[in-house]
Design a protein around this motif. Structure first.
Motif, mmCIF file in Angstrom:
data_model
loop_
_atom_site.group_PDB
_atom_site.id
_atom_site.type_symbol
_atom_site.label_atom_id
_atom_site.label_comp_id
_atom_site.label_asym_id
_atom_site.label_seq_id
_atom_site.Cartn_x
_atom_site.Cartn_y
_atom_site.Cartn_z
ATOM 1 N N ASN A 88 0.820 -1.217 0.000
ATOM 2 C CA ASN A 88 0.000 0.000 0.000
ATOM 3 C C ASN A 88 0.850 1.261 0.000
ATOM 4 O O ASN A 88 0.345 2.358 -0.255
ATOM 5 N N LEU A 89 2.146 1.133 0.282
ATOM 6 C CA LEU A 89 3.067 2.268 0.224
ATOM 7 C C LEU A 89 3.768 2.270 -1.131
ATOM 8 O O LEU A 89 4.341 1.254 -1.534
ATOM 9 N N LYS A 90 3.732 3.405 -1.815
ATOM 10 C CA LYS A 90 4.318 3.493 -3.156
ATOM 11 C C LYS A 90 5.804 3.836 -3.026
ATOM 12 O O LYS A 90 6.229 4.973 -3.238
ATOM 13 N N THR A 91 6.588 2.838 -2.653
ATOM 14 C CA THR A 91 8.009 3.059 -2.425
ATOM 15 C C THR A 91 8.809 2.801 -3.702
ATOM 16 O O THR A 91 8.309 2.209 -4.664
ATOM 17 N N VAL A 92 10.079 3.230 -3.682
ATOM 18 C CA VAL A 92 10.957 3.008 -4.826
ATOM 19 C C VAL A 92 11.536 1.597 -4.822
ATOM 20 O O VAL A 92 12.322 1.250 -5.708
ATOM 21 N N ASN A 93 11.146 0.769 -3.858
ATOM 22 C CA ASN A 93 11.561 -0.639 -3.821
ATOM 23 C C ASN A 93 10.736 -1.438 -4.823
ATOM 24 O O ASN A 93 9.691 -1.984 -4.467
ATOM 25 N N LEU A 94 11.171 -1.515 -6.053
ATOM 26 C CA LEU A 94 10.375 -2.113 -7.119
ATOM 27 C C LEU A 94 11.027 -3.344 -7.754
ATOM 28 O O LEU A 94 10.633 -3.755 -8.842
ATOM 29 N N LEU A 95 12.005 -3.948 -7.074
ATOM 30 C CA LEU A 95 12.704 -5.071 -7.682
ATOM 31 C C LEU A 95 11.771 -6.246 -7.984
ATOM 32 O O LEU A 95 11.827 -6.808 -9.099
ATOM 33 N N PRO A 96 10.894 -6.673 -7.064
ATOM 34 C CA PRO A 96 9.983 -7.774 -7.421
ATOM 35 C C PRO A 96 9.088 -7.430 -8.605
ATOM 36 O O PRO A 96 8.809 -8.285 -9.450
ATOM 37 N N ASN A 97 8.644 -6.167 -8.681
ATOM 38 C CA ASN A 97 7.830 -5.729 -9.821
ATOM 39 C C ASN A 97 8.630 -5.804 -11.110
ATOM 40 O O ASN A 97 8.132 -6.246 -12.153
ATOM 41 N N THR A 98 9.875 -5.348 -11.038
ATOM 42 C CA THR A 98 10.747 -5.363 -12.210
ATOM 43 C C THR A 98 11.000 -6.789 -12.691
ATOM 44 O O THR A 98 10.950 -7.072 -13.898
ATOM 45 N N LEU A 99 11.258 -7.703 -11.755
ATOM 46 C CA LEU A 99 11.504 -9.091 -12.125
ATOM 47 C C LEU A 99 10.258 -9.720 -12.741
ATOM 48 O O LEU A 99 10.353 -10.497 -13.701
ATOM 49 N N ALA A 100 9.082 -9.387 -12.213
ATOM 50 C CA ALA A 100 7.834 -9.924 -12.770
ATOM 51 C C ALA A 100 7.598 -9.400 -14.183
ATOM 52 O O ALA A 100 7.205 -10.155 -15.079
#
Length: 283
Positions: free
Chosen positions: A147-159
């Motif tokens: 629910n927090l829009k953080t810059v931690n996007l590695l799982p999203n990037t891998l998907a």
């Protein structure tokens, strides 16, 4: 392209942050993306409100005076980059700031956050909105504060990369047997004229466009149920679509090589697309 970084407008090739910046070494920050159409900022207040929620969730303190300047900075970037006509998007990123040495605890004393904004032209995926896209299912391995829009996007990037390598447009993420989101958008299903979407818990981002879709559905008399779509029920749906600031309303017509519904965008998503288009561009 001119960007804004910590009080200065500078060419993007000359913008630099410290190697001690916690956004760089920890992913300790939040971001927002605001759509701009013919100089009009779309749902800007909602984005800024969610930005505040993200800052509060990460316990990042941004001066109120600077927070109030963000809309003006955004408009200055649109002007300086000659984006007053056509379509554009503004990216806002705020990290906890630069501190040394690198430690997992917050800096003591507190440091000034790093504030970065950019603006660039944007082209909607108009043809894909007409035809629909394909996707694959992937495990949702993200943390439990989506629910927090953080810059931690590695799982999203891998998907998203997994989808690209599979030769499809995107991914449908699955957690505990239920559909949550795509790597960069919310998801709605349609069954017998009713919208289904994952409830706004810590496992999904409460998308600005998602909330707009819910509002459109209410205006159009389309029932909405806030309940997870089970993976076992995915291919029983009549329609499936993504929603997002730069995704718009994107029909999904095939998942894992199998058709959703009739394999083409259905009547409910077309109604939602029409309402969304009118909001963006006028009737």
């Amino acid at each position: 392209m001119l960007v804004y970084l910590n009080g200065t407008y500078v060419d993007h090739t000359e913008a630099n942050v410290s190697v001690g910046d916690r956004g760089f070494v920890f992913g300790d920050g939040i971001y927002e993306v605001v759509r701009v159409v013919e100089g009009n900022f779309i749902m800007e207040d909602e984005h800024l409100s969610r930005m505040d929620e993200g800052l509060e969730g990460l316990k990042i303190t941004l001066r109120e005076s600077l927070k109030r300047e963000i809309p003006e900075i955004s408009r200055t970037l649109i002007e300086k980059n000659s984006l007053q006509t056509g379509e554009a998007k503004v990216y806002i990123q705020i990290t906890r700031g630069s501190a040394w040495p690198r430690t997992h605890t917050f800096p003591e004393p507190e440091v000034e956050p790093t504030v970065y904004l950019s603006a660039e032209s944007f082209s909607p995926h108009t043809e894909l909105h007409k035809t629909g896209v394909d996707a694959i299912t992937v495990s949702d391995v993200r943390w439990s504060r989506c629910n927090l829009k953080t810059v931690n996007l590695l799982p999203n990037t891998l998907a998203k990369q997994q989808a690209t390598e599979a030769g499809v447009n995107s991914a449908v993420m699955i957690r505990d047997g239920a559909i949550t989101e795509s790597p960069n958008a919310n998801i709605f299903g349609v069954k017998d004229g009713t919208l289904y979407t994952y409830p706004a818990t810590h496992y999904i981002l409460s998308g600005i466009t998602r909330n707009a879709v819910i509002g459109f559905a209410d205006e159009l008399g389309i029932p909405v149920k806030f309940m997870p779509i089970r993976l076992d029920d995915l291919f029983e749906l009549d329609e499936l679509f993504f929603s997002g600031t730069t995704t718009d309303i994107q029909p999904v017509t095939e998942v894992d090589g199998k058709k959703i519904g009739g394999g083409k965008p259905g009547p409910v998503v077309r109604k939602i697309q029409k309402a969304y288009k009118e909001m963006l561009y006028g009737s």
